[in-house]
Design a protein around this motif. Sequence first.
Motif, PDB file in Angstrom:
ATOM      1  N   TYR A   1       0.967  -1.260  -0.060  1.00 30.62           N
ATOM      2  CA  TYR A   1      -0.124   0.036   0.103  1.00 30.62           C
ATOM      3  C   TYR A   1       0.838   1.261   0.052  1.00 30.62           C
ATOM      4  O   TYR A   1       0.795   2.296  -0.806  1.00 30.62           O
ATOM      5  CB  TYR A   1      -1.034   0.181   1.249  1.00 30.62           C
ATOM      6  CG  TYR A   1      -2.001  -0.935   1.045  1.00 30.62           C
ATOM      7  CD1 TYR A   1      -2.647  -1.356  -0.113  1.00 30.62           C
ATOM      8  CD2 TYR A   1      -2.987  -1.264   2.238  1.00 30.62           C
ATOM      9  CE1 TYR A   1      -3.498  -2.288  -0.456  1.00 30.62           C
ATOM     10  CE2 TYR A   1      -3.927  -2.015   2.208  1.00 30.62           C
ATOM     11  CZ  TYR A   1      -4.476  -2.552   0.896  1.00 30.62           C
ATOM     12  OH  TYR A   1      -5.568  -3.317   0.637  1.00 30.62           O
ATOM     13  N   ASP A   2       1.816   1.239   0.818  1.00 30.39           N
ATOM     14  CA  ASP A   2       2.904   2.260   0.928  1.00 30.39           C
ATOM     15  C   ASP A   2       3.560   2.603  -0.511  1.00 30.39           C
ATOM     16  O   ASP A   2       4.088   3.777  -0.800  1.00 30.39           O
ATOM     17  CB  ASP A   2       3.822   2.287   2.093  1.00 30.39           C
ATOM     18  CG  ASP A   2       3.086   2.309   3.541  1.00 30.39           C
ATOM     19  OD1 ASP A   2       1.930   2.693   3.608  1.00 30.39           O
ATOM     20  OD2 ASP A   2       3.736   1.668   4.349  1.00 30.39           O
TER      21      ASP A   2
ATOM     22  N   PRO B   1      -9.396   3.533  -3.589  1.00 30.85           N
ATOM     23  CA  PRO B   1     -10.390   2.657  -3.300  1.00 30.85           C
ATOM     24  C   PRO B   1     -11.098   1.711  -4.294  1.00 30.85           C
ATOM     25  O   PRO B   1     -11.477   0.582  -4.074  1.00 30.85           O
ATOM     26  CB  PRO B   1     -11.422   3.605  -2.494  1.00 30.85           C
ATOM     27  CG  PRO B   1     -10.643   4.873  -2.222  1.00 30.85           C
ATOM     28  CD  PRO B   1      -9.600   4.866  -3.030  1.00 30.85           C
ATOM     29  N   ASP B   2     -11.075   2.242  -5.763  1.00 32.33           N
ATOM     30  CA  ASP B   2     -11.786   1.457  -6.645  1.00 32.33           C
ATOM     31  C   ASP B   2     -10.669   0.290  -7.056  1.00 32.33           C
ATOM     32  O   ASP B   2     -11.176  -0.329  -7.962  1.00 32.33           O
ATOM     33  CB  ASP B   2     -11.875   2.488  -7.985  1.00 32.33           C
ATOM     34  CG  ASP B   2     -10.881   2.958  -8.197  1.00 32.33           C
ATOM     35  OD1 ASP B   2     -10.056   3.550  -7.603  1.00 32.33           O
ATOM     36  OD2 ASP B   2     -10.819   2.947  -9.840  1.00 32.33           O
ATOM     37  N   ARG B   3      -9.623   0.337  -6.348  1.00 31.77           N
ATOM     38  CA  ARG B   3      -8.749  -0.843  -6.993  1.00 31.77           C
ATOM     39  C   ARG B   3      -8.382  -1.871  -5.746  1.00 31.77           C
ATOM     40  O   ARG B   3      -7.610  -2.578  -5.967  1.00 31.77           O
ATOM     41  CB  ARG B   3      -7.247  -0.235  -7.347  1.00 31.77           C
ATOM     42  CG  ARG B   3      -7.261   0.761  -8.661  1.00 31.77           C
ATOM     43  CD  ARG B   3      -6.061   1.354  -9.230  1.00 31.77           C
ATOM     44  NE  ARG B   3      -5.310  -0.272  -9.720  1.00 31.77           N
ATOM     45  CZ  ARG B   3      -4.207  -0.099  -9.843  1.00 31.77           C
ATOM     46  NH1 ARG B   3      -3.189   1.025  -9.834  1.00 31.77           N
ATOM     47  NH2 ARG B   3      -3.091  -1.326 -10.405  1.00 31.77           N
TER      48      ARG B   3
ATOM     49  N   MET C   1     -16.137  -7.430  -4.228  1.00 34.95           N
ATOM     50  CA  MET C   1     -16.641  -5.951  -4.191  1.00 34.95           C
ATOM     51  C   MET C   1     -15.379  -4.761  -3.657  1.00 34.95           C
ATOM     52  O   MET C   1     -14.460  -5.572  -2.955  1.00 34.95           O
ATOM     53  CB  MET C   1     -17.899  -5.728  -3.125  1.00 34.95           C
ATOM     54  CG  MET C   1     -18.098  -4.357  -2.960  1.00 34.95           C
ATOM     55  SD  MET C   1     -19.470  -4.355  -1.673  1.00 34.95           S
ATOM     56  CE  MET C   1     -19.766  -2.617  -1.405  1.00 34.95           C
ATOM     57  N   SER C   2     -15.335  -4.003  -4.432  1.00 37.75           N
ATOM     58  CA  SER C   2     -14.229  -2.901  -4.123  1.00 37.75           C
ATOM     59  C   SER C   2     -14.505  -2.162  -2.930  1.00 37.75           C
ATOM     60  O   SER C   2     -15.752  -2.097  -2.628  1.00 37.75           O
ATOM     61  CB  SER C   2     -13.932  -1.935  -5.283  1.00 37.75           C
ATOM     62  OG  SER C   2     -15.098  -1.040  -5.524  1.00 37.75           O
ATOM     63  N   VAL C   3     -13.555  -1.274  -2.387  1.00 42.76           N
ATOM     64  CA  VAL C   3     -14.000  -0.387  -1.324  1.00 42.76           C
ATOM     65  C   VAL C   3     -14.976   0.729  -1.835  1.00 42.76           C
ATOM     66  O   VAL C   3     -15.687   1.155  -1.021  1.00 42.76           O
ATOM     67  CB  VAL C   3     -12.552   0.217  -0.784  1.00 42.76           C
ATOM     68  CG1 VAL C   3     -12.909   1.217   0.215  1.00 42.76           C
ATOM     69  CG2 VAL C   3     -11.775  -1.085  -0.550  1.00 42.76           C
ATOM     70  N   ALA C   4     -14.837   1.168  -3.047  1.00 42.24           N
ATOM     71  CA  ALA C   4     -15.684   2.276  -3.722  1.00 42.24           C
ATOM     72  C   ALA C   4     -17.144   1.538  -3.917  1.00 42.24           C
ATOM     73  O   ALA C   4     -18.085   2.592  -4.482  1.00 42.24           O
ATOM     74  CB  ALA C   4     -14.940   2.722  -5.043  1.00 42.24           C
ATOM     75  N   GLY C   5     -17.381   0.178  -3.695  1.00 42.78           N
ATOM     76  CA  GLY C   5     -18.695  -0.208  -4.234  1.00 42.78           C
ATOM     77  C   GLY C   5     -18.970  -0.924  -5.361  1.00 42.78           C
ATOM     78  O   GLY C   5     -19.932  -1.089  -5.941  1.00 42.78           O
ATOM     79  N   ASN C   6     -18.045  -1.126  -6.008  1.00 45.38           N
ATOM     80  CA  ASN C   6     -18.109  -1.702  -7.452  1.00 45.38           C
ATOM     81  C   ASN C   6     -18.135  -3.407  -7.371  1.00 45.38           C
ATOM     82  O   ASN C   6     -17.247  -3.987  -6.562  1.00 45.38           O
ATOM     83  CB  ASN C   6     -16.859  -1.198  -8.217  1.00 45.38           C
ATOM     84  CG  ASN C   6     -16.763   0.171  -8.651  1.00 45.38           C
ATOM     85  OD1 ASN C   6     -17.883   0.687  -8.748  1.00 45.38           O
ATOM     86  ND2 ASN C   6     -15.764   0.483  -8.758  1.00 45.38           N
TER      87      ASN C   6
END
Length: 219
Positions: free
Chosen positions: A139-140, A146-148, A194-199
Amino acid sequence: MGTLKASKIDSVPRTTLQTLSKKTDLRPEEAIVTKLGRKPVLGFELEKILVEYVLEMEEKFYGLTRSDLQRMAYALCIRNGLPHPFTSSAAGRAWLDLFLERHSNILSIRRPCGASFARALGFNKENVDKFFQMLEAEYDKFHYTPDRIYNVDEIGVTVMQNKVVDVISRKGKRQIASMTAAERGGLITVIFSMSVAGNFIPPMMIFPRKNMNHLLIKG
């Protein structure tokens, strides 16, 4: 103070205080949980050891069933030469119910989920910490949006053993496991993501086959 004054202040029957005050052989922690009447068959010390053993076996994914605990109580009485009311090679249901009631603050009857030996061996604190250290480094390094970032979960139907008996475990523990021959034999797996963005990604079905047969998805 005397038993009369103590009974008025603490709303405890005077006869109870008089009876307990004569039990000079009890330690304070024993006196707290002492109930007037018949004493436990195993006694305070053996029951404490038995509770610790029950919790230890559950932590190792070999939780004790009701019948296991009843047979162990009988064996402890025989090994330690304790007088007991058991008429067979195991303690009775009445003893089991009272034992669980006495330790209801820490023990409860739960139904475990199957866990293979491979998962029991690999899922430990060291491996989990190592995984999250690697994840945090990624991550760093790449700064994912979020969408990934996707969360994946699965559900499946297995032909392996899926019915396990209830075991005695620590009260309040969220997940209980019991050792089985394998977690996934002939398993049809359905993947959801499901992604963090809701996809959402459309569900994917995984069949345990080398060559695909389209009859499997009929209907």
